[in-house]
Motif scaffolding. Structure first.
Motif, short mmCIF file in Angstrom:
data_model
loop_
_atom_site.label_atom_id
_atom_site.label_comp_id
_atom_site.label_asym_id
_atom_site.label_seq_id
_atom_site.Cartn_x
_atom_site.Cartn_y
_atom_site.Cartn_z
N GLU A 9 0.79 -1.30 -0.10
CA GLU A 9 0.02 -0.22 -0.13
C GLU A 9 0.90 1.29 0.14
O GLU A 9 0.60 2.11 -0.82
CB GLU A 9 -1.03 0.17 1.18
N ALA A 10 1.80 1.40 0.70
CA ALA A 10 2.85 2.39 0.79
C ALA A 10 3.62 2.49 -0.49
O ALA A 10 3.48 3.76 -0.97
CB ALA A 10 3.78 2.25 2.04
N SER A 11 3.84 1.46 -1.15
CA SER A 11 4.49 1.57 -2.51
C SER A 11 3.49 2.34 -3.60
O SER A 11 3.88 3.15 -4.22
CB SER A 11 4.86 0.36 -2.86
N GLN A 12 2.20 1.71 -3.27
CA GLN A 12 1.01 2.17 -4.37
C GLN A 12 1.11 3.78 -4.02
O GLN A 12 0.74 4.79 -5.08
CB GLN A 12 -0.12 1.53 -4.07
N TRP A 13 0.90 4.14 -2.77
CA TRP A 13 0.66 5.60 -2.49
C TRP A 13 1.94 6.60 -2.92
O TRP A 13 1.69 7.51 -3.40
CB TRP A 13 0.48 5.62 -0.85
N MET A 14 3.19 6.07 -2.65
CA MET A 14 4.25 6.78 -3.17
C MET A 14 4.22 6.97 -4.75
O MET A 14 4.51 8.06 -5.14
CB MET A 14 5.48 6.07 -2.91
N ALA A 15 3.83 6.07 -5.41
CA ALA A 15 3.59 6.21 -6.79
C ALA A 15 2.57 7.36 -7.18
O ALA A 15 2.99 8.25 -7.96
CB ALA A 15 3.46 4.94 -7.80
N VAL A 16 1.50 7.27 -6.59
CA VAL A 16 0.43 8.35 -7.04
C VAL A 16 0.79 9.63 -6.33
O VAL A 16 0.56 10.73 -7.10
CB VAL A 16 -0.87 7.87 -6.14
N LEU A 17 1.45 9.69 -5.13
CA LEU A 17 1.63 10.83 -4.47
C LEU A 17 2.79 11.52 -5.27
O LEU A 17 2.63 12.92 -5.43
CB LEU A 17 2.11 10.69 -3.15
#
Length: 192
Positions: A60-68
């Motif tokens: 989830e943190a990786s997905q967030w980092m990409a989007v952010l």
């Protein structure tokens, strides 16, 4: 999103505050829609950060980092508990491999300067010293020195009892004795 956007606009125009933090969770689609709506409603020079309050898995943190990174969000705060240094190291490595620009930030729940040193050594971008959760101002001073050695920014944390009063003292020491190269106008101190 409309009321949050309005609150940000009011703070921006009346108090000159340019940086704001939003809470996020594991419902990425919902929270991204909220963030996009806020971005549309606030002035373009407003800087947004997000705080996950230790709720994310590594994926989830990786997905967030990409989007952010795509959205231009300055930082992802506290994706994991501060004692999970390995997950922070893994996320830092993923950030480097993927070219994500969003900062990885943690520290507000860090209990002492030993744990802080491990987190800073993991490669995080910014440490949030919190004098009420660490062993007081002395631990925060030690952490400022450790961060300087490892090239990590310090942003004192606030948001609890007495923190708005204590956090400026951490930053004052940091700017007067550790980060003397940093213009005070370019430093960040959290405030609620």
């Amino acid at each position: 999103a409309e009321s949050i956007g309005e609150q940000i606009r009011i703070q921006y125009t009346q108090r000159g505050i340019r940086q704001f933090k939003l809470k996020i969770g594991t419902d990425i689609a919902h929270d991204v829609a909220k963030i996009r709506a806020i971005i549309r409603r606030v002035p373009s020079d407003v800087v947004l950060c997000v705080d996950a309050n230790q709720t994310l898995s590594f994926d989830e943190a990786s997905q967030w980092m990409a989007v952010l990174s795509e959205l231009g969000i300055l930082w992802l705060e506290e994706p994991f508990a501060p004692d999970n240094t390995q997950l922070f190291e893994d996320l830092v490595r993923a950030k480097q491999e993927n070219g994500w620009r969003c900062e990885i930030v943690t520290g507000e729940n860090c209990p002492n300067h030993y744990n802080a040193a491990s987190l800073i050594a993991s490669g995080i971008d910014r440490f949030q010293a919190d004098p009420c959760r660490m062993l007081g101002l002395i631990d925060a001073v030690l952490t400022s020195c450790i961060a300087q050695i490892d090239g990590c920014n310090i942003t004192p944390h606030a948001g609890g009892s007495s923190l708005d009063e204590q956090s400026p003292h951490i930053q004052l020491f940091n700017l007067a004795r550790v980060r003397t190269d940093l213009d005070p106008m370019d430093s960040l101190t959290e405030n609620v």
